[in-house]
Design an enzyme around this catalytic site. Structure first.
Site, mmCIF file in Angstrom:
data_model
loop_
_atom_site.group_PDB
_atom_site.id
_atom_site.type_symbol
_atom_site.label_atom_id
_atom_site.label_comp_id
_atom_site.label_asym_id
_atom_site.label_seq_id
_atom_site.Cartn_x
_atom_site.Cartn_y
_atom_site.Cartn_z
ATOM 1 N N HIS C 57 -1.783 -5.767 7.696
ATOM 2 C CA HIS C 57 -2.235 -5.685 6.090
ATOM 3 C C HIS C 57 -3.641 -6.139 6.188
ATOM 4 O O HIS C 57 -4.081 -6.317 4.876
ATOM 5 C CB HIS C 57 -1.471 -6.250 5.201
ATOM 6 C CG HIS C 57 -0.049 -5.981 5.126
ATOM 7 N ND1 HIS C 57 0.331 -4.771 4.966
ATOM 8 C CD2 HIS C 57 1.109 -6.692 5.543
ATOM 9 C CE1 HIS C 57 1.725 -4.627 5.262
ATOM 10 N NE2 HIS C 57 2.198 -5.999 5.434
ATOM 11 N N HIS C 219 3.837 -0.866 3.940
ATOM 12 C CA HIS C 219 4.756 -1.097 5.110
ATOM 13 C C HIS C 219 4.882 0.424 5.870
ATOM 14 O O HIS C 219 5.764 0.391 6.531
ATOM 15 C CB HIS C 219 5.731 -1.702 4.970
ATOM 16 C CG HIS C 219 5.598 -3.221 4.652
ATOM 17 N ND1 HIS C 219 5.531 -3.583 3.339
ATOM 18 C CD2 HIS C 219 5.366 -4.516 5.296
ATOM 19 C CE1 HIS C 219 5.430 -4.901 3.131
ATOM 20 N NE2 HIS C 219 5.155 -5.389 4.564
#
Ligand SMILES: Nc1ncnc2c1ncn2[C@@H]1O[C@H](COP(=O)(O)OP(=O)(O)O)[C@@H](O)[C@H]1O
Ligand SMILES: Nc1ncnc2c1ncn2[C@@H]1O[C@H](COP(=O)(O)OP(=O)(O)O)[C@@H](O)[C@H]1O
Ligand SMILES: [Mg+2]
Ligand SMILES: [Mg+2]
Ligand SMILES: [Mg+2]
Ligand SMILES: [Mg+2]
Lengths: 222, 331, 331, 222
Positions: C57, C219
């Site tokens: 991320h 994700h």
């Protein structure tokens, strides 16, 4: 207006139309070893020429061509804006305040356009650019006319030469433009500008017989 | 085409409009000339610094307009130099008693547009000087007469002249600094994928799953060589070897190292590359005095990277450390 | 797989190593626990702020460690919450008399790791409180009992508590601020492409050339709905409608607007989206008081975007405007 | 060492081996509606268990299992670290200082593991998790043993149940784990954790006849 002014209009209009019609094709050619913007740049500039077609100042041929040159340099970026803008500008300078154009005038205007491109692009025949189609085509046009051919025959011959020489750019290494950075890898590919010149020459020759028909923007609406 | 786009012909103006809306107090947008300028420019006591180029390299250059960086950017369409008129009008709008500095990357189209635009602007009384950036070692000067390309190294030229002009440097001084930065800056790039120009709608070139393109520029033009895909370390090593040996950078040198993402590469991967480059330079006895990891000069959505070195001296260390405020400074 | 990677198993440690090499003066790297912390932490006069989550991320969270932001980040592998041991050791290393604040995104794995790690750390005398971020409106609370996900909104929680803790706020005060930011923050994301985890080597899901995925998380998990690809304006309008009506944000509100790239989207496109969102909010009578355009919380190389709104009040305006120094502040 | 300690070793070793061998398969299953990390997480944790296999403290079964639990929670992230770590921990607590394990002990240990997973995961049968394979498989194992089946028959039956119920997760909506966010779209897909339990159960049953053979790490080298 003199019929030969209409011929100038016809040639310019055909060039513009060809640029707009072939946006994708010309862009794809430039994408092979260049950066793919050639079709887009030409179409964006010449569509403005077409959109304002009826309102272009037609006081004389010089003014007419210079106005078009300004539209091109004002809107087309990349290498093509300066190159094509310069070509129209130089042709317009030779035409000056003429309102009629002879065959000899036409050849002189094209030669001036070529000199302008060479100066602006610091380029010459052999660099794998549009000059590789344009220069031999204009030479051929001049030779045919000098040999007494009529307009149609001279244009047909010039278009054929333009096409042959555009095809022959495959053998050249690009020395100018974005394609130059790929060096030897540019061998085997067509130069986008040279092909554009060939397509334009073919369309000019192909429609020459009917060129007296006036070209208005209304006719262009789909 | 997997892109956020409405009408591809409006790609550049819509982006510029977004930048303007996001920076209402600091930037001014002049739609007619694709012009993004500092709201407080031109200033009588400062040279105006202007860079033009094709679009598609963001943040270069429309997002690096601001205090300590550019006074204005006038971009063309995607990958096309701006039309000459934009250069002319931008130069006139940014005119100051101290003059205007044109920064351009060494491409035919850009040089033509800026030569013509400068000529006309000078005729209207604007004083202009030019610095040309040509940091790309992938292109060999000798073989191809158009010379090296200007790529990510332009960031360092902008940063240095931007800082100096904030400090009051005059036009000649800025040209000296700009030329100096360019002379000690070298870059090499490579791509894992092509990019897709919005108006074309498909990739500029095709790369196989196991191929990469070494020596790409920032216009999606293919590179000098297609190679078999290698791992991150091998890629860094090849880029570094080309860059280091070109100037050359030598044992004992203090350098700025930039790992520049080309648009589609996540910053996680850039730091993997950074780590390797830093260590390999250390092994060569070269110290990384400043580092830059992120996107500075991109090629739309291309997955790829370029590596830039700048040889530092005291003057450059201090100019690079000077403050800057730009549109994309978002944290 | 078109990625800059050596051994996929070393993806996270090599990235962390790169970050550490790039920030030798300001950051400390503890390889055993994937730990990136401020070199000057822990400080007796300041609560330590720690965020953990899966990797992939970036810049969240390892690149937003620094003054005014996080004191430490302990990431797990790509898309995996950190092992409980990392949380425990990080909490112990960051222990201060003022305590430790855990920021976590609302995912089962993260909650478990932090619950267990906290229990063990508290047993060793560390005072810990927790703020859970759950800003994603794509997930409806009522239907799925795991609750909303924490996505890009975590940036605002970090920024606010980071600023407040620099100003000396105690643990309870930070929890109040963190919870408050979370309560006025909403996000919705969408993807044009999947992402490719380095260890998997292929995309997590396949999207057709003319498809997009609305409501994706960070994700690579697919979203709630697959739709026909739409233009930039239509995408913004759909995201905005979902976000605005959720809190809801109302006429007269002053908001922060974030257009967050998911990793593979160039910043040029993000500004096109920003322009539309800004104008659509204006049409609804909502003022964008602060804006954020760039990458804050990504999903590896996913081409996509998320849109976040935060309802501002005077306290948040001042906390968001406070200075911050982070690893990726590169200009 | 008691033969039944070897049986515990065998089961744990088989679980670890299965996790390592199926990294890609388990990861791909988790990718369909989850985030694809399940195979990677399990493999990274259990390969450490295998690498240190010979050195794990074997004072008693409880210690043995708790050491393994620590390796798992220390290395496996995501949901799986806490879930599987808790399972091993709870089984170890039941085993305590035993150095031999009866069939009844084994069932009690498995039941404790299940309770641990439920508590840690706030989950139950029907949430589309590994519990949907594990719980019915353990029930079946207990029932077969209670009905007098020998180890092999009981394990075969349990494995068959695990497989059936893993397949049946297709019909469920995910209510836990990353897959839960896709809501109804999770219907039709297999739960990765449940399939992993089925594969593990099948491999345990399949090798049971030879389980007395000692399992050393040297045997694992490729
Ligand atoms: N220096 C030059 N002189 C003459 N023609 C050129 C030159 N450079 C490029 N061209 C022509 O222009 C074409 C490409 O135009 P364009 O795509 O607009 O330029 P760029 O290379 O800057 O992207 C080439 O195919 C070639 O025919
Ligand atoms: N709350 C829970 N309780 C029990 N098992 C769970 C829970 N959440 C997920 N699982 C199991 O774990 C598997 C996924 O593990 P993993 O990929 O590590 O977790 P994550 O969902 O955090 O990515 C699922 O297939 C499911 O069988
Ligand atoms: Mg081109
Ligand atoms: Mg171009
Ligand atoms: Mg996960
Ligand atoms: Mg998972």
């Amino acid at each position: 207006m003199d019929e030969s002014f209409a011929a100038v209009e016809y040639v310019v209009h055909t060039i513009a139309r060809t640029a707009v019609d072939n946006e994708t094709y010309f862009g794809d050619l430039d994408a092979v070893v260049g950066d793919g913007d050639f079709g887009y740049s030409m179409a964006r500039g010449f569509e403005i020429v077409l959109a304002g077609w009826d309102d272009i100042d037609r006081s004389d041929v010089g003014t007419f061509l210079k106005k078009i040159a300004l539209t091109i340099t004002g809107r087309i970026g990349g290498t093509s804006g300066p190159i094509w803008g310069t070509a129209f500008l130089r042709a317009g300078s030779v035409a000056g305040d003429r309102t009629a154009v002879t065959a000899d005038d036409a050849v002189a205007m094209l030669r001036a356009a070529i000199e302008g491109i060479k100066a602006r692009g610091q380029s010459d025949v052999g660099d794998k650019t549009l000059l590789d189609a344009l220069v031999p085509a204009v030479d051929r046009l001049a030779a045919e006319l000098a040999a007494g051919a009529d307009g149609q025959r001279a244009l047909d011959a010039a278009a054929m030469t333009a096409r042959e020489r555009a095809e022959a750019t495959r053998e050249l290494i690009a020395k100018r433009g974005r394609a130059a950075y790929t060096g030897e890898r540019s061998i085997g590919t067509l130069d986008a500008g040279a092909v554009a010149v060939a397509v334009m020459a073919e369309r000019v020759a192909g429609g020459w017989a009917d060129h007296a028909t006036p070209h208005t923007s209304s006719e262009e609406a789909p | 085409m997997k892109k956020f786009v409405n009408d591809p012909k409006r790609f550049v103006p819509e982006m510029l409009q977004g930048i303007a809306l996001a920076n209402p107090d600091t930037l001014r947008y002049v739609p007619d000339y694709n012009l993004i300028m500092r709201a407080d420019a031109p200033r009588d006591d400062k040279v105006s610094i202007v860079q033009g180029s094709g679009s598609g390299h963001e943040p270069a250059h429309v997002m690096v307009v601001g205090k300590g960086m550019l006074d204005a950017a006038c971009p063309g369409d995607v990958f096309s130099a701006p039309p000459m008129d934009y250069v002319l009008e931008t130069s006139k709008l940014l005119n100051t008693p101290k003059g205007v500095l044109h920064l351009i990357n060494n491409y035919t189209g850009d040089r033509m547009a800026f030569d013509m635009g400068r000529e006309l602007a000078e005729a209207e009384g604007v004083t202009i000087r030019t610095v040309v950036v040509d940091d790309d070692v992938a292109v060999k000067d000798s073989t191809y007469t158009v010379g090296r390309r200007g790529v990510a190294g332009n960031f360092f030229v902008i940063k240095a002249v931007g800082a100096a002009s904030e400090q009051g440097a005059d036009l000649d001084e800025l040209v000296r600094i700009g030329d100096k930065v360019n002379s000690v800056t070298r870059t090499m790039g490579m791509a894992l994928t092509s990019c897709t120009p919005p108006a074309k709608g498909s990739p500029l070139f095709e790369l196989g799953e196991d191929e990469m393109e070494m020596g790409v520029g920032i216009h999606g033009e293919p590179g000098r060589r297609r190679e078999k895909l290698a791992d991150a370390n091998a890629i860094v090593d090849e880029l570094l070897e080309a860059v280091v040996t070109d100037l050359p950078y030598e044992r004992g040198d203090n350098v700025a190292l930039m790992i520049n993402g080309l648009g589609g590469t996540p910053i996680s991967e850039l730091y993997i590359l950074y780590g390797r480059a830093h260590q390999q330079l250390a092994d060569r006895g070269i110290t990384v005095g400043r580092n830059y990891v992120g996107e500075y000069c991109t090629s739309l959505d291309m997955a790829g990277v370029s590596l830039t070195l700048v040889k530092l001296d005291d003057e450059l260390v201090s100019l690079f450390a000077a403050p800057a405020e730009i549109a994309i400074r978002t944290f």
